[in-house]
Design a protein around this motif. Structure first.
Motif, PDB file in Angstrom:
ATOM      1  N   LEU A  32       0.785  -1.272  -0.057  1.00 36.33           N
ATOM      2  CA  LEU A  32      -0.062   0.201  -0.084  1.00 36.33           C
ATOM      3  C   LEU A  32       1.005   1.087   0.058  1.00 36.33           C
ATOM      4  O   LEU A  32       0.651   2.306  -0.763  1.00 36.33           O
ATOM      5  CB  LEU A  32      -0.848  -0.162   1.268  1.00 36.33           C
ATOM      6  N   ILE A  33       2.018   1.228   0.689  1.00 35.55           N
ATOM      7  CA  ILE A  33       2.959   2.311   0.702  1.00 35.55           C
ATOM      8  C   ILE A  33       3.377   2.662  -0.573  1.00 35.55           C
ATOM      9  O   ILE A  33       3.731   3.858  -0.929  1.00 35.55           O
ATOM     10  CB  ILE A  33       3.906   2.234   1.859  1.00 35.55           C
ATOM     11  N   LYS A  34       3.960   1.505  -1.398  1.00 36.81           N
ATOM     12  CA  LYS A  34       4.622   1.669  -2.452  1.00 36.81           C
ATOM     13  C   LYS A  34       3.685   2.383  -3.538  1.00 36.81           C
ATOM     14  O   LYS A  34       3.811   3.265  -4.340  1.00 36.81           O
ATOM     15  CB  LYS A  34       4.886   0.084  -3.087  1.00 36.81           C
ATOM     16  N   GLU A  35       2.404   1.950  -3.362  1.00 40.09           N
ATOM     17  CA  GLU A  35       1.198   2.564  -4.483  1.00 40.09           C
ATOM     18  C   GLU A  35       1.063   4.065  -4.011  1.00 40.09           C
ATOM     19  O   GLU A  35       1.054   4.871  -4.969  1.00 40.09           O
ATOM     20  CB  GLU A  35      -0.170   1.734  -4.235  1.00 40.09           C
ATOM     21  N   GLU A  36       1.065   4.236  -2.733  1.00 40.73           N
ATOM     22  CA  GLU A  36       0.880   5.815  -2.344  1.00 40.73           C
ATOM     23  C   GLU A  36       2.053   6.603  -3.057  1.00 40.73           C
ATOM     24  O   GLU A  36       1.732   7.642  -3.492  1.00 40.73           O
ATOM     25  CB  GLU A  36       0.588   5.837  -0.980  1.00 40.73           C
ATOM     26  N   LYS A  40       2.079   9.963  -5.427  1.00 45.70           N
ATOM     27  CA  LYS A  40       2.634  11.223  -4.908  1.00 45.70           C
ATOM     28  C   LYS A  40       3.660  11.544  -5.877  1.00 45.70           C
ATOM     29  O   LYS A  40       3.588  12.718  -6.555  1.00 45.70           O
ATOM     30  CB  LYS A  40       3.305  10.903  -3.638  1.00 45.70           C
ATOM     31  N   ILE A  41       4.452  10.718  -6.445  1.00 44.98           N
ATOM     32  CA  ILE A  41       5.296  10.745  -7.507  1.00 44.98           C
ATOM     33  C   ILE A  41       4.829  11.456  -8.779  1.00 44.98           C
ATOM     34  O   ILE A  41       5.339  12.421  -9.366  1.00 44.98           O
ATOM     35  CB  ILE A  41       6.471   9.589  -7.935  1.00 44.98           C
ATOM     36  N   MET A  46       2.994  15.568 -12.462  1.00 43.34           N
ATOM     37  CA  MET A  46       1.870  16.703 -13.436  1.00 43.34           C
ATOM     38  C   MET A  46       2.007  18.070 -12.956  1.00 43.34           C
ATOM     39  O   MET A  46       1.596  18.697 -13.842  1.00 43.34           O
ATOM     40  CB  MET A  46       0.811  15.714 -13.290  1.00 43.34           C
ATOM     41  N   GLU A  47       2.183  18.187 -11.758  1.00 41.52           N
ATOM     42  CA  GLU A  47       2.131  19.545 -11.007  1.00 41.52           C
ATOM     43  C   GLU A  47       3.338  20.381 -11.909  1.00 41.52           C
ATOM     44  O   GLU A  47       3.145  21.608 -11.988  1.00 41.52           O
ATOM     45  CB  GLU A  47       2.425  19.684  -9.737  1.00 41.52           C
ATOM     46  N   GLN A  48       4.493  19.754 -12.135  1.00 45.50           N
ATOM     47  CA  GLN A  48       5.543  20.382 -12.576  1.00 45.50           C
ATOM     48  C   GLN A  48       5.568  20.701 -14.492  1.00 45.50           C
ATOM     49  O   GLN A  48       6.178  20.990 -14.810  1.00 45.50           O
ATOM     50  CB  GLN A  48       6.826  19.793 -12.230  1.00 45.50           C
TER      51      GLN A  48
END
Length: 148
Positions: A32-36, A40-41, A46-48
């Motif tokens: 689950l942490i890997k997917e999160e 985030k990455i 996409m924000e950049q």
């Protein structure tokens, strides 16, 4: 572009569900942490203004050894086995020799310790005799040979 960040696609929902199932089965939060982290990455990229990162893993190519390579590998393996066997035999021989040397030195040490004890007792005996002789001279006894 904002809709993409907040609304996960069906594929993303599927991967998230699979990660949740993997967490339940393994008892760990790692999937689950890997997917999160992936989300985030992707959101940060996409924000950049960068495009979505696509990562594909391919299995490494495996190939069959040629007869010559197989023979060379077998020969190396056999030489390694022989060298290991020779090394173990040499180590055993050295250990046996050291054990014999240890036993010999312990025996010699025992003999020397008993010799030291015997000589110490003999020294005490002669010191007593000397003290007796000196005391008899001081007391005026005329014949010190009676003590021997």
């Amino acid at each position: 572009m904002d809709a993409n960040l907040t609304d996960p696609s069906e594929d993303e929902e599927c991967r998230l569900a699979e990660a949740a199932i993997a967490c339940l089965q393994s008892g760990r939060l790692t999937p689950l942490i890997k997917e999160e982290l992936k989300y985030k990455i992707q959101a940060k990229r996409m924000e950049q203004g960068k495009k979505e990162l696509q990562v594909q893993f391919t299995t490494p190519n495996t190939y069959e050894l040629t007869n010559e390579e197989a023979m060379k590998s077998d020969r190396r393996r056999q030489q390694n086995r022989l060298a290991a066997k020779k090394f173990r035999k040499r180590q055993t021989t050295v250990a046996v020799a050291l054990e014999k040397t240890l036993q010999k030195l312990q025996n010699e040490n025992g003999h020397l310790n008993s010799e030291v004890e015997r000589l110490t007792m003999e020294k005490c005996f002669w010191q007593e005799k000397l003290n007796t002789l000196l005391l008899s001279k001081i007391d005026g006894q005329s014949d010190p040979s009676d003590n021997f």
